[in-house]
Design a protein around this motif. Structure first.
Motif, PDB file in Angstrom:
ATOM      1  N   PHE A 279      10.426  16.520  44.567  1.00 25.33           N
ATOM      2  CA  PHE A 279       9.979  15.186  44.183  1.00 25.33           C
ATOM      3  C   PHE A 279      11.189  14.263  44.002  1.00 25.33           C
ATOM      4  O   PHE A 279      11.204  13.142  44.521  1.00 25.33           O
TER       5      PHE A 279
ATOM      6  N   ASP B 207       8.813  22.135  43.045  1.00 25.18           N
ATOM      7  CA  ASP B 207       8.201  20.838  43.322  1.00 25.18           C
ATOM      8  C   ASP B 207       8.970  19.690  42.675  1.00 25.18           C
ATOM      9  O   ASP B 207       9.134  18.634  43.288  1.00 25.18           O
TER      10      ASP B 207
ATOM     11  N   MET C 198       0.815  17.923  44.534  1.00 24.03           N
ATOM     12  CA  MET C 198       1.411  16.683  44.039  1.00 24.03           C
ATOM     13  C   MET C 198       1.318  15.692  45.196  1.00 24.03           C
ATOM     14  O   MET C 198       1.927  15.906  46.240  1.00 24.03           O
ATOM     15  N   LEU C 199       0.541  14.659  45.015  1.00 24.33           N
ATOM     16  CA  LEU C 199       0.239  13.730  46.104  1.00 24.33           C
ATOM     17  C   LEU C 199       1.487  13.246  46.832  1.00 24.33           C
ATOM     18  O   LEU C 199       1.519  13.197  48.064  1.00 24.33           O
ATOM     19  N   GLU C 200       2.519  12.908  46.068  1.00 24.37           N
ATOM     20  CA  GLU C 200       3.742  12.377  46.683  1.00 24.37           C
ATOM     21  C   GLU C 200       4.371  13.371  47.655  1.00 24.37           C
ATOM     22  O   GLU C 200       4.953  12.976  48.659  1.00 24.37           O
ATOM     23  N   LEU C 201       4.260  14.646  47.351  1.00 26.31           N
ATOM     24  CA  LEU C 201       4.787  15.679  48.255  1.00 26.31           C
ATOM     25  C   LEU C 201       3.817  15.957  49.390  1.00 26.31           C
ATOM     26  O   LEU C 201       4.221  16.109  50.537  1.00 26.31           O
ATOM     27  N   ASP C 202       2.547  16.029  49.067  1.00 24.52           N
ATOM     28  CA  ASP C 202       1.543  16.340  50.090  1.00 24.52           C
ATOM     29  C   ASP C 202       1.538  15.326  51.231  1.00 24.52           C
ATOM     30  O   ASP C 202       1.407  15.703  52.390  1.00 24.52           O
ATOM     31  N   VAL C 203       1.703  14.039  50.902  1.00 22.77           N
ATOM     32  CA  VAL C 203       1.651  13.014  51.958  1.00 22.77           C
ATOM     33  C   VAL C 203       2.873  13.050  52.862  1.00 22.77           C
ATOM     34  O   VAL C 203       2.848  12.485  53.964  1.00 22.77           O
ATOM     35  N   LEU C 204       3.931  13.703  52.422  1.00 19.50           N
ATOM     36  CA  LEU C 204       5.118  13.865  53.271  1.00 19.50           C
ATOM     37  C   LEU C 204       5.099  15.195  54.017  1.00 19.50           C
ATOM     38  O   LEU C 204       5.362  15.244  55.224  1.00 19.50           O
TER      39      LEU C 204
ATOM     40  N   PHE D  91      12.750  13.466  47.467  1.00 17.10           N
ATOM     41  CA  PHE D  91      11.952  12.575  48.311  1.00 17.10           C
ATOM     42  C   PHE D  91      11.791  11.185  47.719  1.00 17.10           C
ATOM     43  O   PHE D  91      11.563  10.224  48.437  1.00 17.10           O
ATOM     44  N   MET D  92      11.924  11.072  46.392  1.00 23.54           N
ATOM     45  CA  MET D  92      11.900   9.754  45.756  1.00 23.54           C
ATOM     46  C   MET D  92      13.302   9.153  45.741  1.00 23.54           C
ATOM     47  O   MET D  92      13.530   8.097  45.178  1.00 23.54           O
TER      48      MET D  92
ATOM     49  N   GLN E 125      10.257   6.327  56.716  1.00 24.08           N
ATOM     50  CA  GLN E 125      10.888   5.085  56.282  1.00 24.08           C
ATOM     51  C   GLN E 125      10.997   4.112  57.442  1.00 24.08           C
ATOM     52  O   GLN E 125      11.299   4.519  58.564  1.00 24.08           O
TER      53      GLN E 125
END
Length: 84
Positions: free
Chosen positions: A56, A52, A18-24, A59-60, A82
């Motif tokens: 998500f 996940d 999941m891109l949003e998790l991978d980038v973090l 982190f969101m 941030q």
């Protein structure tokens, strides 16, 4: 000290698909994990056991983990990305 085998294993577990998790998670494990104390390393490993969809949401910033250890590591990861 963190050995290369552990870092490699954590790198692959940090890739969630999941891109949003991978980038973090991937940059965190590559750049920060080895500098953490043992308690924070344990918190990160505990985080990787979570679903996940839960991560998500955290982190969101749609909620926070009930567990204090997970809340701590989620905040640590978010503080890294941030703007201050």
């Amino acid at each position: 000290m963190v050995d290369a085998t552990e870092l490699n294993r954590l790198f692959w577990h940090s890739r969630r698909g999941m891109l949003e998790l991978d980038v973090l998670l991937v940059p965190f494990v590559r750049e920060v994990y080895a500098t953490l104390g043992e308690e924070d390393r344990a918190r990160y490993r505990k985080l990787l056991e979570c679903e996940d969809q839960d991560m998500f949401g955290w982190f969101m910033q749609r909620g926070e983990p009930e567990d204090a250890d997970l809340r701590h590591i989620v905040r640590m990861i978010l503080d890294r990305v941030q703007p201050k």
